[in-house]
Design a protein around this motif. Structure first.
Motif, PDB file in Angstrom:
ATOM      1  N   LEU A 153      12.634 -12.077   0.473  1.00 56.51           N
ATOM      2  CA  LEU A 153      12.103 -10.712   0.395  1.00 56.51           C
ATOM      3  C   LEU A 153      11.177 -10.545  -0.815  1.00 56.51           C
ATOM      4  CD1 LEU A 153      15.178  -8.597   1.577  1.00 56.51           C
ATOM      5  CD2 LEU A 153      12.929  -8.711   2.662  1.00 56.51           C
ATOM      6  N   ALA A 154      11.741 -10.171  -1.988  1.00 52.72           N
ATOM      7  CA  ALA A 154      10.910  -9.833  -3.142  1.00 52.72           C
ATOM      8  C   ALA A 154      10.020 -10.999  -3.561  1.00 52.72           C
ATOM      9  CB  ALA A 154      11.793  -9.410  -4.314  1.00 52.72           C
TER      10      ALA A 154
ATOM     11  N   ASP B  56       6.746  -7.520  -5.580  1.00 50.77           N
ATOM     12  CA  ASP B  56       7.745  -7.273  -6.625  1.00 50.77           C
ATOM     13  C   ASP B  56       7.196  -6.363  -7.719  1.00 50.77           C
ATOM     14  OD1 ASP B  56      10.219  -7.799  -8.201  1.00 50.77           O
ATOM     15  OD2 ASP B  56       8.768  -8.759  -9.533  1.00 50.77           O
ATOM     16  N   ASP B  57       6.020  -6.684  -8.243  1.00 53.91           N
ATOM     17  CA  ASP B  57       5.371  -5.865  -9.277  1.00 53.91           C
ATOM     18  C   ASP B  57       6.290  -5.579 -10.467  1.00 53.91           C
ATOM     19  OD1 ASP B  57       2.980  -5.750  -7.877  1.00 53.91           O
ATOM     20  OD2 ASP B  57       3.556  -3.946  -6.787  1.00 53.91           O
ATOM     21  N   GLY B  58       7.098  -6.559 -10.836  1.00 46.79           N
ATOM     22  CA  GLY B  58       7.932  -6.422 -12.024  1.00 46.79           C
ATOM     23  C   GLY B  58       9.201  -5.626 -11.833  1.00 46.79           C
ATOM     24  N   LEU B  59       9.538  -5.278 -10.601  1.00 46.63           N
ATOM     25  CA  LEU B  59      10.728  -4.459 -10.375  1.00 46.63           C
ATOM     26  C   LEU B  59      12.005  -5.181 -10.784  1.00 46.63           C
ATOM     27  CD1 LEU B  59      10.067  -2.664  -6.952  1.00 46.63           C
ATOM     28  CD2 LEU B  59       9.307  -2.068  -9.256  1.00 46.63           C
TER      29      LEU B  59
ATOM     30  N   ASP C  37      14.087   3.629  -4.044  1.00 41.29           N
ATOM     31  CA  ASP C  37      14.114   5.018  -3.581  1.00 41.29           C
ATOM     32  C   ASP C  37      12.892   5.794  -4.065  1.00 41.29           C
ATOM     33  OD1 ASP C  37      16.502   4.583  -2.297  1.00 41.29           O
ATOM     34  OD2 ASP C  37      17.740   5.403  -3.906  1.00 41.29           O
ATOM     35  N   ALA C  38      12.356   5.387  -5.206  1.00 45.58           N
ATOM     36  CA  ALA C  38      11.180   6.066  -5.754  1.00 45.58           C
ATOM     37  C   ALA C  38       9.887   5.605  -5.090  1.00 45.58           C
ATOM     38  CB  ALA C  38      11.103   5.836  -7.263  1.00 45.58           C
ATOM     39  N   GLY C  39      10.021   4.737  -4.123  1.00 46.39           N
ATOM     40  CA  GLY C  39       8.851   4.268  -3.378  1.00 46.39           C
ATOM     41  C   GLY C  39       8.077   3.180  -4.068  1.00 46.39           C
ATOM     42  N   GLU C  40       8.703   2.470  -4.997  1.00 47.05           N
ATOM     43  CA  GLU C  40       7.990   1.446  -5.762  1.00 47.05           C
ATOM     44  C   GLU C  40       8.116   0.061  -5.148  1.00 47.05           C
ATOM     45  OE1 GLU C  40       7.776   1.557  -9.958  1.00 47.05           O
ATOM     46  OE2 GLU C  40       8.744   3.505 -10.096  1.00 47.05           O
ATOM     47  N   CYS C  41       8.196  -0.004  -3.839  1.00 51.45           N
ATOM     48  CA  CYS C  41       8.164  -1.297  -3.172  1.00 51.45           C
ATOM     49  C   CYS C  41       7.282  -1.175  -1.936  1.00 51.45           C
ATOM     50  CB  CYS C  41       9.557  -1.776  -2.793  1.00 51.45           C
ATOM     51  SG  CYS C  41      10.419  -0.734  -1.616  1.00 51.45           S
ATOM     52  N   ILE C  42       6.425  -2.148  -1.749  1.00 47.82           N
ATOM     53  CA  ILE C  42       5.521  -2.160  -0.600  1.00 47.82           C
ATOM     54  C   ILE C  42       5.498  -3.568  -0.026  1.00 47.82           C
ATOM     55  CG2 ILE C  42       4.050  -0.285  -1.434  1.00 47.82           C
ATOM     56  CD1 ILE C  42       2.071  -2.424  -2.385  1.00 47.82           C
ATOM     57  N   PRO C  43       5.190  -3.704   1.262  1.00 53.30           N
ATOM     58  CA  PRO C  43       5.124  -5.046   1.846  1.00 53.30           C
ATOM     59  C   PRO C  43       3.962  -5.859   1.285  1.00 53.30           C
ATOM     60  CG  PRO C  43       5.296  -3.338   3.538  1.00 53.30           C
ATOM     61  CD  PRO C  43       4.976  -2.646   2.249  1.00 53.30           C
ATOM     62  N   ILE C  44       4.143  -7.160   1.222  1.00 58.02           N
ATOM     63  CA  ILE C  44       3.019  -8.057   0.970  1.00 58.02           C
ATOM     64  C   ILE C  44       2.041  -7.912   2.133  1.00 58.02           C
ATOM     65  CG2 ILE C  44       2.339 -10.500   0.879  1.00 58.02           C
ATOM     66  CD1 ILE C  44       3.707  -9.747  -1.676  1.00 58.02           C
TER      67      ILE C  44
ATOM     68  N   GLN D  97      19.853  -5.038  -0.391  1.00 62.41           N
ATOM     69  CA  GLN D  97      18.999  -5.523   0.693  1.00 62.41           C
ATOM     70  C   GLN D  97      18.860  -4.468   1.785  1.00 62.41           C
ATOM     71  OE1 GLN D  97      20.481  -8.516   3.491  1.00 62.41           O
ATOM     72  NE2 GLN D  97      18.640  -9.726   3.112  1.00 62.41           N
ATOM     73  N   ARG D  98      19.969  -3.827   2.143  1.00 58.40           N
ATOM     74  CA  ARG D  98      19.920  -2.783   3.172  1.00 58.40           C
ATOM     75  C   ARG D  98      19.023  -1.626   2.739  1.00 58.40           C
ATOM     76  NH1 ARG D  98      25.645  -3.730   3.970  1.00 58.40           N
ATOM     77  NH2 ARG D  98      26.068  -2.012   2.515  1.00 58.40           N
ATOM     78  N   ALA D  99      19.147  -1.228   1.467  1.00 56.49           N
ATOM     79  CA  ALA D  99      18.332  -0.126   0.953  1.00 56.49           C
ATOM     80  C   ALA D  99      16.848  -0.487   0.988  1.00 56.49           C
ATOM     81  CB  ALA D  99      18.765   0.231  -0.465  1.00 56.49           C
ATOM     82  N   LEU D 100      16.541  -1.728   0.642  1.00 52.70           N
ATOM     83  CA  LEU D 100      15.153  -2.177   0.639  1.00 52.70           C
ATOM     84  C   LEU D 100      14.586  -2.182   2.056  1.00 52.70           C
ATOM     85  CD1 LEU D 100      12.787  -3.339  -0.947  1.00 52.70           C
ATOM     86  CD2 LEU D 100      13.857  -5.592  -0.802  1.00 52.70           C
ATOM     87  N   LEU D 101      15.332  -2.709   2.999  1.00 53.81           N
ATOM     88  CA  LEU D 101      14.871  -2.750   4.384  1.00 53.81           C
ATOM     89  C   LEU D 101      14.725  -1.343   4.953  1.00 53.81           C
ATOM     90  CD1 LEU D 101      16.985  -5.753   5.733  1.00 53.81           C
ATOM     91  CD2 LEU D 101      14.577  -5.765   5.065  1.00 53.81           C
ATOM     92  N   GLU D 102      15.644  -0.465   4.579  1.00 50.01           N
ATOM     93  CA  GLU D 102      15.572   0.919   5.037  1.00 50.01           C
ATOM     94  C   GLU D 102      14.323   1.606   4.495  1.00 50.01           C
ATOM     95  OE1 GLU D 102      16.526   4.368   6.968  1.00 50.01           O
ATOM     96  OE2 GLU D 102      17.726   2.531   7.104  1.00 50.01           O
ATOM     97  N   ALA D 103      14.039   1.394   3.209  1.00 49.22           N
ATOM     98  CA  ALA D 103      12.874   2.027   2.595  1.00 49.22           C
ATOM     99  C   ALA D 103      11.573   1.564   3.235  1.00 49.22           C
ATOM    100  CB  ALA D 103      12.865   1.734   1.094  1.00 49.22           C
TER     101      ALA D 103
END
Length: 233
Positions: A11-12, A18-21, A87-94, A122-128
């Motif tokens: 994933l990340a 990732d952008d440093g998350l 949750d803050a929306g700081e993840c986006i797909p490659i 992982q579930r939270a990331l996939l959900e987002a």
């Protein structure tokens, strides 16, 4: 030609930017264990986190802190901090990742998404991302399944998705740990991608069969996979 039955993707850093998350969540986690950014131990710990990127996070905290209670506390805070960033929306797909996964499945190739995060994260990331149904399977380290660089995640996916031969598995990830996991599992392809933590030299040193600019280059590689016994120059 080799027939690819299963693609196992990280994933990340591989399918998700990732952008440093991870490092930001680590900083919060290690502070919960009593190590601030001003602590003289912090740079070395952060360096270790970078070196072990892709591995199970609880394993990393155990190595850093040497105490099970503190490691679990740090891991809990890491997962919470990462979850807040998600949750803050700081993840986006490659770019191209989602299309790549959909395209592989349309061709009959099964796809598993794996991670070094806990299952809840992982579930939270996939959900987002709206990816709950994107892949055939999502796996995280847990009871009876060790994280990277052990082969467990790949082999568990192979068993659940009924792969006939591990050599018909392709693994792709952005860290040396991803590559080592694929090799340990006997995958025919253990590719590194350059969209995350690992650089070409580190991925090649880990034994990557191929190094790709991004996961979107994987389908073309699979279409031209070498017959068994061939090696890449």
């Amino acid at each position: 030609m080799v027939t690819t039955e299963l693609v196992v993707l990280d994933l990340a850093g591989t399918t998700v930017a990732d952008d440093g998350l991870v490092e930001r969540a680590f900083t919060a986690a290690i502070a919960a264990a009593g190590v601030s950014e001003e602590d003289e131990r912090y740079p070395g710990m952060l360096g270790y986190v970078r070196e072990t990127m892709g591995q199970s996070k609880i394993t990393v905290f155990r190595a850093l802190l040497g105490d099970e209670e503190r490691a679990r506390k740090a891991n809990t805070e890491f997962e919470a901090a990462y979850g807040r960033l998600v949750d803050a929306g700081e993840c986006i797909p490659i770019a191209g990742a989602e299309e790549t996964i959909r395209g592989l499945r349309e061709k009959g190739v099964r796809v598993a998404l794996t991670t070094g995060f806990a299952r809840a994260t992982q579930r939270a990331l996939l959900e987002a991302l709206g990816w709950n149904d994107l892949a055939d399977l999502a796996l995280a380290p847990g009871e009876g399944v060790r994280g990277r660089p052990y082969p467990d995640l790949v082999l568990a996916a192979a068993l659940k998705l009924q792969v006939t031969d591990v050599r018909n598995i392709a693994v792709a990830g952005d860290t040396p740990s991803d590559v080592r996991t694929g090799l340990a599992a006997g995958a025919g392809i253990a590719a590194g991608v350059l969209t995350g933590a690992g650089n070409r030299a580190d991925l090649e040193a880990a034994g990557a069969t191929h190094v790709l600019d991004s996961v979107s280059a994987l389908p073309a590689l699979l279409d031209h996979a070498e017959p068994e016994g061939a090696t890449q120059s």
